[in-house]
Structures are given as C-alpha cells and as structure tokens.
Design a protein around this motif. Structure first.
Motif, mmCIF file in Angstrom:
data_model
loop_
_atom_site.group_PDB
_atom_site.id
_atom_site.type_symbol
_atom_site.label_atom_id
_atom_site.label_comp_id
_atom_site.label_asym_id
_atom_site.label_seq_id
_atom_site.Cartn_x
_atom_site.Cartn_y
_atom_site.Cartn_z
ATOM 1 N N HIS A 142 84.474 -44.718 -63.938
ATOM 2 C CA HIS A 142 85.774 -45.267 -63.327
ATOM 3 C C HIS A 142 86.575 -45.959 -64.565
ATOM 4 C CE1 HIS A 142 83.475 -45.443 -59.456
ATOM 5 N NE2 HIS A 142 84.828 -45.514 -58.885
ATOM 6 N N LEU A 143 87.940 -45.450 -64.469
ATOM 7 C CA LEU A 143 88.845 -45.953 -65.227
ATOM 8 C C LEU A 143 89.515 -47.360 -64.589
ATOM 9 C CD1 LEU A 143 90.615 -43.086 -66.960
ATOM 10 C CD2 LEU A 143 88.708 -44.353 -67.733
ATOM 11 N N ASN A 144 89.731 -47.054 -63.202
ATOM 12 C CA ASN A 144 89.966 -48.234 -62.300
ATOM 13 C C ASN A 144 88.678 -48.812 -61.693
ATOM 14 O OD1 ASN A 144 90.875 -50.150 -60.636
ATOM 15 N ND2 ASN A 144 92.301 -48.646 -59.515
ATOM 16 N N PRO A 145 87.970 -49.627 -62.054
ATOM 17 C CA PRO A 145 86.710 -49.859 -61.172
ATOM 18 C C PRO A 145 86.915 -50.581 -60.042
ATOM 19 C CG PRO A 145 87.110 -51.328 -63.299
ATOM 20 C CD PRO A 145 88.272 -50.410 -63.327
ATOM 21 N N SER A 146 85.748 -50.287 -59.357
ATOM 22 C CA SER A 146 86.123 -50.909 -57.753
ATOM 23 C C SER A 146 85.960 -52.318 -57.949
ATOM 24 C CB SER A 146 85.055 -50.211 -56.889
ATOM 25 O OG SER A 146 83.755 -50.596 -57.363
ATOM 26 N N MET A 147 85.260 -52.966 -59.073
ATOM 27 C CA MET A 147 85.148 -54.567 -58.927
ATOM 28 C C MET A 147 86.314 -55.040 -59.209
ATOM 29 S SD MET A 147 83.785 -55.432 -62.723
ATOM 30 C CE MET A 147 82.033 -54.258 -62.884
ATOM 31 N N HIS A 148 87.434 -54.154 -59.670
ATOM 32 C CA HIS A 148 88.825 -54.866 -59.965
ATOM 33 C C HIS A 148 89.637 -54.675 -58.991
ATOM 34 C CE1 HIS A 148 88.193 -54.610 -64.789
ATOM 35 N NE2 HIS A 148 87.448 -55.466 -64.256
ATOM 36 N N GLN A 149 89.219 -54.458 -57.771
ATOM 37 C CA GLN A 149 90.086 -54.323 -56.451
ATOM 38 C C GLN A 149 89.616 -55.244 -55.495
ATOM 39 O OE1 GLN A 149 93.050 -52.590 -56.600
ATOM 40 N NE2 GLN A 149 92.441 -52.171 -58.866
ATOM 41 N N ASN A 150 90.647 -55.601 -54.680
ATOM 42 C CA ASN A 150 90.337 -56.475 -53.705
ATOM 43 C C ASN A 150 89.625 -56.127 -52.463
ATOM 44 O OD1 ASN A 150 91.713 -58.681 -51.284
ATOM 45 N ND2 ASN A 150 90.429 -59.565 -52.774
ATOM 46 N N THR A 151 90.527 -55.582 -51.556
ATOM 47 C CA THR A 151 90.055 -54.872 -50.321
ATOM 48 C C THR A 151 89.134 -53.813 -50.191
ATOM 49 O OG1 THR A 151 91.972 -53.290 -50.146
ATOM 50 C CG2 THR A 151 92.509 -55.567 -49.676
ATOM 51 N N SER A 152 88.547 -53.680 -49.127
ATOM 52 C CA SER A 152 87.618 -52.377 -49.217
ATOM 53 C C SER A 152 88.391 -51.147 -49.478
ATOM 54 C CB SER A 152 87.133 -52.526 -47.490
ATOM 55 O OG SER A 152 86.194 -51.582 -47.359
ATOM 56 N N GLU A 153 89.719 -51.113 -48.705
ATOM 57 C CA GLU A 153 90.454 -49.811 -48.924
ATOM 58 C C GLU A 153 90.688 -49.495 -50.390
ATOM 59 O OE1 GLU A 153 93.344 -49.643 -46.114
ATOM 60 O OE2 GLU A 153 92.087 -49.549 -44.323
ATOM 61 N N ASP A 154 91.281 -50.690 -51.009
ATOM 62 C CA ASP A 154 91.744 -50.472 -52.208
ATOM 63 C C ASP A 154 90.387 -50.091 -53.181
ATOM 64 O OD1 ASP A 154 94.151 -51.298 -52.077
ATOM 65 O OD2 ASP A 154 93.898 -53.259 -52.494
ATOM 66 N N ARG A 155 89.111 -50.625 -53.064
ATOM 67 C CA ARG A 155 87.867 -50.276 -53.756
ATOM 68 C C ARG A 155 87.598 -48.810 -53.322
ATOM 69 N NH1 ARG A 155 83.423 -54.902 -53.456
ATOM 70 N NH2 ARG A 155 83.434 -53.997 -55.727
ATOM 71 N N VAL A 156 87.685 -48.415 -52.117
ATOM 72 C CA VAL A 156 87.127 -46.976 -51.878
ATOM 73 C C VAL A 156 88.222 -45.974 -52.397
ATOM 74 C CG1 VAL A 156 87.156 -45.272 -49.689
ATOM 75 C CG2 VAL A 156 85.862 -47.477 -49.394
ATOM 76 N N ALA A 157 89.472 -46.204 -52.749
ATOM 77 C CA ALA A 157 90.425 -45.324 -53.169
ATOM 78 C C ALA A 157 89.760 -45.198 -54.792
ATOM 79 C CB ALA A 157 91.931 -45.955 -53.310
ATOM 80 N N THR A 158 89.230 -45.847 -55.469
ATOM 81 C CA THR A 158 88.915 -45.855 -56.775
ATOM 82 C C THR A 158 87.779 -44.743 -56.905
ATOM 83 O OG1 THR A 158 87.049 -47.347 -56.948
ATOM 84 C CG2 THR A 158 89.210 -48.187 -57.447
ATOM 85 N N PHE A 159 87.395 -44.110 -55.776
ATOM 86 C CA PHE A 159 86.269 -43.158 -55.938
ATOM 87 C C PHE A 159 87.084 -41.837 -55.684
ATOM 88 C CE2 PHE A 159 83.749 -46.979 -55.144
ATOM 89 C CZ PHE A 159 82.523 -46.756 -55.815
ATOM 90 N N THR A 160 87.977 -41.399 -56.391
ATOM 91 C CA THR A 160 88.347 -40.269 -56.782
ATOM 92 C C THR A 160 88.038 -39.591 -58.320
ATOM 93 O OG1 THR A 160 90.514 -39.028 -56.813
ATOM 94 C CG2 THR A 160 90.781 -41.476 -57.162
ATOM 95 N N LEU A 161 87.837 -38.450 -58.131
ATOM 96 C CA LEU A 161 87.423 -37.785 -59.478
ATOM 97 C C LEU A 161 88.791 -37.722 -60.105
ATOM 98 C CD1 LEU A 161 84.647 -35.089 -58.762
ATOM 99 C CD2 LEU A 161 84.395 -37.396 -59.358
ATOM 100 N N THR A 162 89.980 -38.034 -59.912
ATOM 101 C CA THR A 162 91.128 -38.142 -60.775
ATOM 102 C C THR A 162 91.198 -39.458 -61.402
ATOM 103 O OG1 THR A 162 92.656 -38.724 -58.889
ATOM 104 C CG2 THR A 162 92.649 -36.402 -59.446
ATOM 105 N N ASN A 163 90.093 -40.312 -61.170
ATOM 106 C CA ASN A 163 90.223 -41.540 -61.669
ATOM 107 C C ASN A 163 88.875 -41.765 -62.494
ATOM 108 O OD1 ASN A 163 90.600 -44.594 -62.048
ATOM 109 N ND2 ASN A 163 89.024 -45.031 -60.621
ATOM 110 N N ILE A 164 88.272 -40.494 -62.806
ATOM 111 C CA ILE A 164 86.763 -40.457 -63.302
ATOM 112 C C ILE A 164 86.840 -39.677 -64.857
ATOM 113 C CG2 ILE A 164 84.552 -39.752 -63.187
ATOM 114 C CD1 ILE A 164 85.277 -42.140 -61.457
ATOM 115 N N VAL A 165 85.988 -40.046 -65.871
ATOM 116 C CA VAL A 165 85.687 -39.490 -66.803
ATOM 117 C C VAL A 165 84.271 -39.520 -67.053
ATOM 118 C CG1 VAL A 165 88.069 -40.017 -67.851
ATOM 119 C CG2 VAL A 165 85.793 -41.512 -68.280
ATOM 120 N N PRO A 166 83.709 -38.373 -67.686
ATOM 121 C CA PRO A 166 82.365 -38.314 -68.152
ATOM 122 C C PRO A 166 82.018 -39.481 -68.996
ATOM 123 C CG PRO A 166 83.263 -36.264 -68.311
ATOM 124 C CD PRO A 166 84.502 -37.144 -68.323
#
Length: 303
Positions: A142-166
């Motif tokens: 994750h570039l925007n890690p889920s641990m840096h987001q507050n609500t459940s929906e904000d955290r789920v939104a980080t799980f897009t591969l457009t926010n991911i690098v190998p």
C-alpha cells in the motif's frame, strides 16, 4: 401550434438537453486533481510532475472521494498516493481487492470495483490485476496504508491495486511498516490539525524491472508528511521533524548504498530493507535526480 413553431420548440429542448449532458460527470479520471484537491496541502498537488504518461485518479468509493493517486499507465503502478492521515478505527479490514473501471472504459462507473473471477481483457491491459502478484515473490504494498485511515469505508478504499506497488515482504512488514507506524504516532502526539501525506515509489535508475513483464517493480519506497499546525513546545529531538519530514526505504536488498545505507547489524530477514529518514528537501533532491523531474511535494514547503 404551427409546424415551424413546433420545430423551434423541439430544437430548443434538444439544445437544453445536450447542455445538461455536457455537465454530467462520467468519471473521476481527469487531467488534474481539481475534484479531490483537499487531499493536498493548500489544495495543491506536487509540482514538477510531467503529466505525460501519468493519470490523476480521484479515488472514489461508495460515492465519496477517499484519497488521490497519480497512476503510471505504462508501468501499471502509481507514482504516488496522497491522503490526509487519521487514526484507524478498528482492525485491518478483510476486503476484496478492487480496480479502477475507468482506466479500462472511459465512461465506466466512477466507483472502484471488486475484481471478478474472470477479468475483462481491457482491464488487464489498462492496469495491474490480482494474477500479476500470484507467485511473484512480491507483496501488494500500500502507498496509502489502511492503518492511516479512520473509518471502515476509508480503510476498505485503500484496497485498490491503483494504490499498490510490488513490495518485498522484508520491507512491507519490516522497516517500512515501522516508518508508517512512526508517522501515525507523530500525528497523534504532536499535530494540532491535519497531516498531509504523500507516499510513492521510485523506479530503478538503470531500466525498469517487471513482474510477469507487466507491472513495474520499484527500487525504493518514499514518503513525506506535512503538518503545518503542531504543538508550540516540542521535545528537542522532535523539533527537526516538523512541519515536514521524509524517508526513503529500500525495496531491493541488493541495491547500492548511495541513497539508503544498509545496517549490517539488522536481523537477517530485514537486512537490506533499511529506511533512511531525511529532511523534505533531501527527498525532493533524490526524486529530482531519479525521476528527472524538479519535484516540489508541498506548496510553500508546508509553511
């Protein structure tokens, strides 16, 4: 009503209808971040990024913008993601991985969508897919890690591969994870207003490395934060860390030590995945040299 009057009325209605369509928002892929500029300090994205080959994405989930990413279509990875940090509410979510429909279809629904079992060819050509990471020896970093987001929906939104690098596991769960936790601790302990974070990936200088000849692998991770409003009295050792600070982390344990030195005393599993912390201008100098772009991450240097 005469025939000519009826025609004029019909044409007028058609013009009005077309003008309405002209204002419809068909998607969140644009030439800039004007729809989601709140994720940047003073509403200003990083300056100096050459737009050629990069696609701004206002990351939208459940009809709300959650963060912003600058996506590299050719590399099928983001250059960076930008967000406003907050304390996580609850544990890391168990979320289905998602993709950006509009990278594949320009007039698709603007919401990120979970991957189907069968992936459309247009989606595969336009961005990374789950199959790219299977048996690749890389984690989804994750570039925007889920641990840096507050609500459940904000955290789920980080799980897009457009926010991911190998990212190598030794980096993702090791020193880079420690950096992410440290940023969150500084926000909670010392910031008295929003903290803006931009996290990205840095390619190899001597040519791209790929997984499955499709997704570009970064040599380094990088991150910087901007906390313009912070406590008046900071501990002496914390004072240099505000209002901005930055870091570069190794993603290849065999890379040279010009940018990030290796700690020979680190545990074997983590050795070679060191993180070097640094002032913002030092990071911008490294990015300018590696990306060949005079990048300025925060407007007015977060002053």
């Amino acid at each position: 009503m005469s025939h000519s009057t009826h025609m004029r009325s019909s044409i007028g209605a058609l013009v009005l209808l077309l003008s309405c369509f002209d204002h419809l928002v068909f998607g969140e892929l644009n030439q800039d971040f004007s729809k989601c500029h709140d994720f940047f300090y003073k509403g200003t994205p990083p300056k100096g990024v050459n737009a050629l080959g990069y696609q701004p994405i206002c990351q939208r989930f459940k009809n709300q913008f959650r963060f912003a990413s600058m996506y590299q279509r050719q590399h099928r990875t983001p250059l960076y993601s930008a967000y406003v940090i907050s304390s996580a509410d609850g544990k890391r979510p168990t979320s289905a991985w998602m993709y950006e429909p509009q990278l594949a279809f320009s007039r698709a629904n603007p919401e990120m969508k979970p991957f189907n079992i069968s992936v459309d060819q247009n989606v595969m050509e336009s961005q990374a897919v789950l199959q790219d990471y299977i048996n690749s020896n890389y984690t989804r970093g994750h570039l925007n890690p889920s641990m840096h987001q507050n609500t459940s929906e904000d955290r789920v939104a980080t799980f897009t591969l457009t926010n991911i690098v190998p990212q190598r596991a030794g980096s993702n769960s090791g020193p880079w994870n420690s950096w992410e936790n440290g940023v969150l601790r500084k926000f909670k302990a010392f910031c008295e207003g929003p903290m803006y974070v931009i996290t990205g990936a840095m390619p190899y200088a001597n040519g791209a490395r790929w997984i499955k000849n499709r997704v570009s692998v970064p040599e380094y991770m990088w991150s910087a934060y901007c906390c313009p409003s912070y406590k008046a009295k900071l501990p002496r050792d914390v004072l240099p860390l505000f209002p901005t600070y930055a870091a570069v982390g190794r993603n290849d344990r065999n890379s040279g030590e010009e940018i990030v030195p290796v700690n020979p005393k680190a545990r074997t599993a983590l050795r070679g995945y060191d993180v070097r912390k640094m002032p913002l201008n030092t990071l911008e100098g490294i990015l300018a040299q590696r990306l060949n772009m005079p990048i300025s991450l925060f407007e007015g240097r977060c002053q």
